[in-house]
Design a protein around this motif. Sequence first.
Motif, PDB file in Angstrom:
ATOM      1  N   ASP A  88       0.576   1.957   8.815  1.00  0.00           N
ATOM      2  CA  ASP A  88      -0.542   1.021   8.793  1.00  0.00           C
ATOM      3  C   ASP A  88      -1.715   1.587   9.584  1.00  0.00           C
ATOM      4  O   ASP A  88      -1.545   2.232  10.621  1.00  0.00           O
ATOM      5  N   ALA A 100       0.845  -1.199   0.000  1.00  0.00           N
ATOM      6  CA  ALA A 100       0.000   0.000   0.000  1.00  0.00           C
ATOM      7  C   ALA A 100       0.880   1.249   0.000  1.00  0.00           C
ATOM      8  O   ALA A 100       1.096   1.865   1.053  1.00  0.00           O
ATOM      9  N   TYR A 109       0.366  -9.683   2.733  1.00  0.00           N
ATOM     10  CA  TYR A 109       0.312  -8.235   2.865  1.00  0.00           C
ATOM     11  C   TYR A 109       1.676  -7.736   3.313  1.00  0.00           C
ATOM     12  O   TYR A 109       2.232  -8.215   4.305  1.00  0.00           O
ATOM     13  N   THR A 163      -5.409  -0.583   5.841  1.00  0.00           N
ATOM     14  CA  THR A 163      -4.469  -1.670   5.536  1.00  0.00           C
ATOM     15  C   THR A 163      -4.696  -2.872   6.455  1.00  0.00           C
ATOM     16  O   THR A 163      -4.820  -4.001   5.994  1.00  0.00           O
ATOM     17  N   CYS A 185       3.162  -1.313   5.700  1.00  0.00           N
ATOM     18  CA  CYS A 185       3.606   0.036   5.349  1.00  0.00           C
ATOM     19  C   CYS A 185       5.017   0.272   5.893  1.00  0.00           C
ATOM     20  O   CYS A 185       5.523  -0.499   6.719  1.00  0.00           O
ATOM     21  N   ILE A 232      -7.398  -4.335   3.760  1.00  0.00           N
ATOM     22  CA  ILE A 232      -6.556  -5.210   2.938  1.00  0.00           C
ATOM     23  C   ILE A 232      -6.461  -6.599   3.552  1.00  0.00           C
ATOM     24  O   ILE A 232      -6.666  -7.617   2.878  1.00  0.00           O
TER      25      ILE A 232
END
Length: 338
Positions: free
Chosen positions: A286, A280, A312, A290, A315, A294
């Motif tokens: 985050d 992302a 995932y 997210t 960040c 996500i």
Amino acid sequence: MSHLPPDHPPVKPRKIGVLIANLGTPDSPGYWDMRRYLNEFLSDKRVIDYPAWKWQPILQGIILTKRPFSSGKNYALIWDKAKDMSPLMVITMAQTEALRARLAQDYGEQVMVDFCMRYGNPSTESKVAEMVAAGCDRIVFFPLYPQYAGATTGTANDQFFRALMKEKWQPAVRTVPAYFDRPSYIEALAASVEEKMGDAELLVCSYHGMPKRYLMEGDPYHCQCQKTTRLLRERLGLPEEKIITTFQSQFGPEDWLRPYTVEEVAARAQAGVKRIAVVAPAFSADCIETLEEIEGEIRESFEHAGGESFTYIPCLNERPDHIEALADAVKENLAGWI
């Protein structure tokens, strides 16, 4: 200051402020805290630009009656119960401390580093007031959004300028521009992908969405997202078919930037892609989009469509290479001041 007359108000030693800003967070997942937060967020004309006579009855009468319950449940899933804070708050505090320590290496105590939130607490107004009271006659304001959008960077700057309007002695200011193509940011982003991507067949760069109309009206966000993906692909050495740009978090009836992440990952799974990784790049920390969207809705969409492995990639958060990239941007904007 011995030259001041005895009855002069005290004058603080001069400092320079560095104020980083992020979106914001409710104070708790409870109904009333969620309602206050959502009301402030969704009443922002940069976020929802419909006329107030049309939008406010819908917001106050329908959305703020129901949405605090559903949003509160989602926040409760990711809430840091030990610290009684949202992850975004926890991470932003860690980023601030790390950036403060990094800049102290170069400037000592000449620079005051703090953070604010566009919505919720701590407010931009309160932190600007604190910096002015501490003697900051110059402030670098840094919205932590790699790509510029009116609904993120633009409204953060708006709030900063509104806060300045209330100061008797207004400091000189600089705002840090979008940093989506800074080599140090791309390098940190690429390093995070290399650490986590594994054997994924496809890298999905999922950016926060916005109405397509905003693009047509001149907002550069879409183009900056596309360039971020291109620069990341070039740095990673991936072929074009191995990395895609998508957009998440659609809201309301308008057509938003496409493709939609939640639909695209399902389509890729149905086409035979079994392993994907999602990053992302529009989020510096985050947050609900997210950790819940996500990791929840988008992951489920992929797996329900036949996907087998969903990764995932977090960040950049307080990674040292991310803090170094932020410090580089700050130091560039301190040029001539210190």
